[in-house]
Design an enzyme around this catalytic site. Structure first.
Site, PDB file in Angstrom:
ATOM      1  N   GLY A  13      31.191  34.487  -0.069  1.00 31.21           N
ATOM      2  CA  GLY A  13      29.827  34.883   0.251  1.00 31.21           C
ATOM      3  C   GLY A  13      29.620  36.369   0.037  1.00 31.21           C
ATOM      4  O   GLY A  13      30.430  37.047  -0.617  1.00 31.21           O
ATOM      5  N   LYS A  34      37.029  27.642  -1.350  1.00 29.68           N
ATOM      6  CA  LYS A  34      37.441  26.235  -1.308  1.00 29.68           C
ATOM      7  C   LYS A  34      36.469  25.284  -1.989  1.00 29.68           C
ATOM      8  O   LYS A  34      36.733  24.093  -2.072  1.00 29.68           O
ATOM      9  CB  LYS A  34      37.707  25.793   0.125  1.00 29.68           C
ATOM     10  CG  LYS A  34      36.528  25.711   1.051  1.00 29.68           C
ATOM     11  CD  LYS A  34      36.988  25.169   2.404  1.00 29.68           C
ATOM     12  CE  LYS A  34      35.881  25.127   3.402  1.00 29.68           C
ATOM     13  NZ  LYS A  34      36.344  24.614   4.701  1.00 29.68           N
ATOM     14  N   ALA A  45      21.001  31.356   2.858  1.00 36.00           N
ATOM     15  CA  ALA A  45      20.179  32.240   3.698  1.00 36.00           C
ATOM     16  C   ALA A  45      18.781  32.386   3.102  1.00 36.00           C
ATOM     17  O   ALA A  45      18.621  32.825   1.963  1.00 36.00           O
ATOM     18  CB  ALA A  45      20.849  33.604   3.827  1.00 36.00           C
ATOM     19  N   GLN A  46      17.775  32.025   3.896  1.00 37.69           N
ATOM     20  CA  GLN A  46      16.400  32.057   3.402  1.00 37.69           C
ATOM     21  C   GLN A  46      15.697  33.367   3.733  1.00 37.69           C
ATOM     22  O   GLN A  46      15.032  33.956   2.882  1.00 37.69           O
ATOM     23  CB  GLN A  46      15.611  30.889   4.034  1.00 37.69           C
ATOM     24  CG  GLN A  46      16.096  29.517   3.642  1.00 37.69           C
ATOM     25  CD  GLN A  46      15.380  28.407   4.418  1.00 37.69           C
ATOM     26  OE1 GLN A  46      14.672  28.668   5.387  1.00 37.69           O
ATOM     27  NE2 GLN A  46      15.593  27.179   3.989  1.00 37.69           N
ATOM     28  N   GLU A 119      10.075  38.610  11.687  1.00 36.21           N
ATOM     29  CA  GLU A 119      10.839  37.493  12.237  1.00 36.21           C
ATOM     30  C   GLU A 119      11.020  37.683  13.739  1.00 36.21           C
ATOM     31  O   GLU A 119      10.738  38.750  14.284  1.00 36.21           O
ATOM     32  CB  GLU A 119      12.198  37.351  11.536  1.00 36.21           C
ATOM     33  CG  GLU A 119      12.081  36.868  10.108  1.00 36.21           C
ATOM     34  CD  GLU A 119      13.415  36.622   9.427  1.00 36.21           C
ATOM     35  OE1 GLU A 119      13.423  35.948   8.382  1.00 36.21           O
ATOM     36  OE2 GLU A 119      14.456  37.104   9.920  1.00 36.21           O
ATOM     37  N   HIS A 246      19.520  27.619  15.727  1.00 35.15           N
ATOM     38  CA  HIS A 246      18.252  28.006  15.099  1.00 35.15           C
ATOM     39  C   HIS A 246      17.159  27.090  15.627  1.00 35.15           C
ATOM     40  O   HIS A 246      17.331  25.867  15.668  1.00 35.15           O
ATOM     41  CB  HIS A 246      18.342  27.906  13.577  1.00 35.15           C
ATOM     42  CG  HIS A 246      17.266  28.678  12.886  1.00 35.15           C
ATOM     43  ND1 HIS A 246      15.955  28.265  12.861  1.00 35.15           N
ATOM     44  CD2 HIS A 246      17.291  29.858  12.203  1.00 35.15           C
ATOM     45  CE1 HIS A 246      15.222  29.144  12.201  1.00 35.15           C
ATOM     46  NE2 HIS A 246      16.014  30.120  11.791  1.00 35.15           N
ATOM     47  N   ARG A 292      15.785  34.080  19.149  1.00 31.73           N
ATOM     48  CA  ARG A 292      16.119  32.690  18.850  1.00 31.73           C
ATOM     49  C   ARG A 292      16.648  31.909  20.055  1.00 31.73           C
ATOM     50  O   ARG A 292      16.343  30.720  20.210  1.00 31.73           O
ATOM     51  CB  ARG A 292      17.161  32.639  17.726  1.00 31.73           C
ATOM     52  CG  ARG A 292      16.586  32.972  16.379  1.00 31.73           C
ATOM     53  CD  ARG A 292      17.650  32.941  15.305  1.00 31.73           C
ATOM     54  NE  ARG A 292      17.072  33.275  14.019  1.00 31.73           N
ATOM     55  CZ  ARG A 292      17.778  33.458  12.912  1.00 31.73           C
ATOM     56  NH1 ARG A 292      19.101  33.348  12.957  1.00 31.73           N
ATOM     57  NH2 ARG A 292      17.185  33.750  11.777  1.00 31.73           N
ATOM     58  N   HIS A 353      23.683  26.996  14.237  1.00 31.26           N
ATOM     59  CA  HIS A 353      23.368  27.812  13.064  1.00 31.26           C
ATOM     60  C   HIS A 353      24.358  28.946  12.804  1.00 31.26           C
ATOM     61  O   HIS A 353      24.761  29.167  11.657  1.00 31.26           O
ATOM     62  CB  HIS A 353      21.960  28.397  13.246  1.00 31.26           C
ATOM     63  CG  HIS A 353      21.488  29.267  12.134  1.00 31.26           C
ATOM     64  ND1 HIS A 353      21.359  28.820  10.836  1.00 31.26           N
ATOM     65  CD2 HIS A 353      21.085  30.566  12.122  1.00 31.26           C
ATOM     66  CE1 HIS A 353      20.906  29.793  10.073  1.00 31.26           C
ATOM     67  NE2 HIS A 353      20.740  30.879  10.823  1.00 31.26           N
ATOM     68  N   GLU A 377      30.313  36.619   9.181  1.00 32.13           N
ATOM     69  CA  GLU A 377      30.227  35.758  10.359  1.00 32.13           C
ATOM     70  C   GLU A 377      31.585  35.464  10.979  1.00 32.13           C
ATOM     71  O   GLU A 377      31.679  35.198  12.175  1.00 32.13           O
ATOM     72  CB  GLU A 377      29.520  34.447  10.001  1.00 32.13           C
ATOM     73  CG  GLU A 377      29.152  33.613  11.208  1.00 32.13           C
ATOM     74  CD  GLU A 377      28.359  32.367  10.857  1.00 32.13           C
ATOM     75  OE1 GLU A 377      28.173  31.529  11.755  1.00 32.13           O
ATOM     76  OE2 GLU A 377      27.933  32.229   9.689  1.00 32.13           O
ATOM     77  N   ARG A 388      22.242  36.776  18.095  1.00 32.26           N
ATOM     78  CA  ARG A 388      21.949  37.566  16.907  1.00 32.26           C
ATOM     79  C   ARG A 388      20.449  37.719  16.680  1.00 32.26           C
ATOM     80  O   ARG A 388      19.695  36.758  16.756  1.00 32.26           O
ATOM     81  CB  ARG A 388      22.581  36.915  15.668  1.00 32.26           C
ATOM     82  CG  ARG A 388      22.226  37.628  14.372  1.00 32.26           C
ATOM     83  CD  ARG A 388      23.029  37.130  13.216  1.00 32.26           C
ATOM     84  NE  ARG A 388      22.713  35.782  12.803  1.00 32.26           N
ATOM     85  CZ  ARG A 388      21.667  35.422  12.055  1.00 32.26           C
ATOM     86  NH1 ARG A 388      20.781  36.339  11.667  1.00 32.26           N
ATOM     87  NH2 ARG A 388      21.490  34.159  11.698  1.00 32.26           N
TER      88      ARG A 388
END
Length: 533
Positions: A13, A34, A45-46, A119, A246, A292, A353, A377, A388
């Site tokens: 990532g 993997k 991730a949006q 957000e 989430h 969240r 999430h 993460e 978070r």
């Protein structure tokens, strides 16, 4: 076979590839993943990356939002350093070729021209994004840079089994004190052959472990491999009880889910119950844009009152042109489910999430284990605290990996011990594995039911007993059969599930993403500290 590199990166990532690009300036790098290179949480991730780059914003405001969203458990110094690094490193992503959405497409891409959205938990519009596929755009740029870099070799469809440490080597010429990492044993999943990857420095960038819950928003690869390997090697884990749910994952009766970006609420979408009424104003001053953990608990509470399984996210009052321009991927996924979100509300429910905890580390990714870095993460740097803040995850991964890749210890010479070959066991009992493999599904049910959004000490103790039995069963099979990807993953999931439950039992208060019905309030006097195991 033995591969020898200067640097080994496990995971592909944003954290893994940023570190690989940085250390490739100093030596040869192996990136082991993997699945395919882009099968990772980053690609899913949006939302975007949070950064105080608007003239009306400030580092101080972003720091305070992060600290408050984390229920005052984050480390202010860490928060300040990561947040103040954001503008410079978003510019770095731009320079690498990331195609962010612009305020005015007629002008060049630069920090001042980035479009910013809102957000949950934020008090300013500060989320830089690329439509609703920010992670994918970042991955496209990073993969292109890595593939053309002559110092980076990529090994897909290989899973790291164990870090190579003192636990594996024969210390027949004297003891080697402490714990050091000299690479990893890696399984090639197509032919089930185990290779040795020797490296002076190893970076764990394996992401989280949301697959221990069902349902969850993560790709199938997120089985906690890095956290589990570090724990088995002697590294400490911190704050594992803080698993973020989430609030708005798409709900359908088949259980297959996908994320509905928080940015949709940032652009004006509201949560509604089945009778059309709103409710978030009853739970938090920020309403639909509360942090969240608060939104997820509010939804969970309202659904349980009514005996319902989902509520609705209503974006029908947002101009349709704005929705289709900002959220083309979500539009496509919803259309496949027969939903036009410009006219229909979206059925949603919370889903596991993100792990706010992980392998204990500094902001530079330094761990208890010498020669081992972590970033993203998989790590617990102190940024997130107990919950978070939206769009701080890509930011943390970016900053940690960049700092790790430029840490002076990368240039150290390392003395390698004699590393033994992997002990090969030929037999694999398929009949026994068919029975044991069901533990993967059972773990998801246990964690969702007993260690989910609302927890009780009675059910946590019950979960721990069940999980320890499952781990013993899986580990016994692992020790006496040929190694396979599915076995390694299931072992890792059991290790992390137990770590979550044990950490939750240690915290006899409610804070952030950990809500304990026995102790529903904060207890700053006794528990305003990290849970370390």
């Amino acid at each position: 076979m033995t591969y020898e590199y200067d640097y080994l990166v496990i995971g592909s990532g944003i954290a893994g590839l940023i570190y690989a690009l940085q250390v490739s300036k100093y030596g040869k790098v192996a990136v082991v993943t993997k699945s395919s290179l882009n099968d990772c949480n980053t690609d899913h991730a949006q939302g975007g990356i949070a950064a105080a780059i608007d003239p009306k914003d400030s580092f101080a405001a972003h720091i305070e939002d992060t600290y408050q969203a984390g229920a005052e458990l984050g480390k202010r110094q860490v928060i300040a350093e990561i947040i103040s690094s954001a503008p410079q490193l978003i510019q770095y992503l731009i320079d690498l070729g990331t195609d962010f959405t612009l305020r005015d497409p007629a002008y060049d891409i630069c920090l001042e021209n980035l479009s910013l959205t809102m957000e949950g938990g934020h008090t300013r519009r500060r989320i830089a994004y690329a439509a609703d596929s920010t992670g994918h755009q970042i991955m496209e740029a990073l993969i292109a840079q890595c593939r053309k870099n002559p110092n980076i070799d990529i090994f897909e469809y290989r899973i790291a089994i164990d870090l190579i440490t003192q636990h594996h080597i024969v210390q027949d010429e004297g003891f080697v004190p402490g714990i050091s990492c000299w690479g990893a044993y890696v399984l090639e999943t197509k032919d089930n052959k185990v290779d040795i990857f020797k490296a002076r420095k190893t970076m764990l960038a394996t992401g989280g472990a949301a697959q221990i819950y069902s349902p969850n928003t993560n790709p199938k690869v997120t089985t906690g491999d890095g956290m589990a390997m570090a724990r088995l090697a002697g590294g400490r884990l911190a704050n594992m009880e803080f698993v973020q749910f989430h609030p708005t994952a798409f709900w359908n009766p088949d259980g297959e889910t996908f994320l509905i970006s928080e940015s949709l609420r940032g652009e004006g979408a509201v949560l509604r119950l089945s009778d059309g009424s709103t409710f978030m104003e009853n739970y938090h001053l920020q309403g639909n844009l509360a942090p969240r953990d608060i939104v997820s608990r509010a939804i969970d509470s309202e659904l349980k009152k009514r005996g319902e399984k989902f509520c609705y996210l209503d974006a029908t009052k947002v101009p349709s042109e704005q929705l289709l321009k900002h959220f083309p991927s979500i539009n496509s996924m919803l259309k496949a489910q027969g939903i036009d979100f410009t006219v229909d509300p979206i059925p949603v429910a919370p889903a596991a999430h993100y792990f706010c905890g992980g392998v204990l580390s500094t902001i530079e990714g330094i761990t208890d284990i010498h020669n081992l870095f972590v970033a993203g993460e998989v790590a617990c740097s102190g940024l997130h605290g107990a919950n978070r803040l939206a769009s701080n995850s890509l930011l943390e991964a970016l900053v940690m990996a960049y700092k790790a890749g430029n840490h002076p210890s990368n240039w150290e010479e390392v003395q390698f011990p004699r590393i033994p070959e992997w002990k090969v066991i030929a037999e694999f009992n398929e009949n026994e594995w068919v029975v044991i493999s069901h533990n993967r599904e059972i773990m998801g049910t246990i964690m969702q039911g007993y260690a989910g959004i609302r927890r009780s000490r009675r059910l946590l103790n019950y979960a721990l007993s069940r999980l320890e039995n499952i781990y013993n069963e899986i580990n016994n099979f692992y020790q006496h059969n040929a190694v396979r990807k599915e076995v390694v993953e299931t072992r890792n999931m059991a290790i992390i599930a137990i770590a979550v439950v044990r950490s939750a039992l240690m915290r006899k208060e409610s804070r952030g993403a950990h809500f304990l019905v026995d102790n529903p309030c904060h207890d700053d006097e006794h528990y305003k500290h990290d849970t370390i195991i």
